[in-house]
Write a protein that holds these residues in place. Sequence first.
Motif, PDB file in Angstrom:
ATOM      1  N   TYR A 190      48.001 -18.051   7.156  1.00 48.24           N
ATOM      2  CA  TYR A 190      47.606 -19.444   6.945  1.00 48.24           C
ATOM      3  C   TYR A 190      46.167 -19.455   6.478  1.00 48.24           C
ATOM      4  O   TYR A 190      45.297 -18.855   7.118  1.00 48.24           O
ATOM      5  N   LYS A 237      48.043 -25.273  12.815  1.00 45.51           N
ATOM      6  CA  LYS A 237      47.442 -26.238  11.895  1.00 45.51           C
ATOM      7  C   LYS A 237      46.606 -27.280  12.629  1.00 45.51           C
ATOM      8  O   LYS A 237      45.500 -27.614  12.196  1.00 45.51           O
ATOM      9  N   ILE A 249      50.112 -21.445   2.826  1.00 48.13           N
ATOM     10  CA  ILE A 249      50.910 -20.860   3.899  1.00 48.13           C
ATOM     11  C   ILE A 249      51.840 -19.830   3.268  1.00 48.13           C
ATOM     12  O   ILE A 249      52.568 -20.141   2.320  1.00 48.13           O
TER      13      ILE A 249
END
Length: 161
Positions: free
Chosen positions: A95, A119, A86
Amino acid sequence: MIEPSLALYGDAFERVDGLIQELLDTTGVRYGLLVDRKGFVLSHKEALWAPRPPALDSVATLVASNAAATAALANMLGERTFSEQIHQGENGTLYVESVGTDSLLTLIFDASVPLGKVKVYAKKSIAQIAAILDELKDIPPVQLGEDFSAGATSLLDDLLG
């Protein structure tokens, strides 16, 4: 000549492309790329509202290089791997997460998009993309015979004189 480590085409390409588009639509990410570990863009999508993208081939090369450096750091620290990276700035985030052993899902988004949301949805997409890429490992490589080479040479000679 360096070649991509994966050949993503046909139905597999369409399915991966669709999963990346779905990820962008669900999360609000600007750009999504599937990059192999040599730095080749295998698939990419951008949100309709996103500004002009950065040079994606350069992003892919740098992401793959960074993943290799991060893998070396993981090894030095006794880890098998670090599966995600990240990079957060004032206005945006990059990311990167491993998809199996051969590729990296790379997502670029602005500060208004929650990292946690990205995520969660990325992990779901990665599992689906990894399954598609695993299917490709069982497909034998395309073998072009000498007839193809002779025919292609003849066509090129006719075309170019």
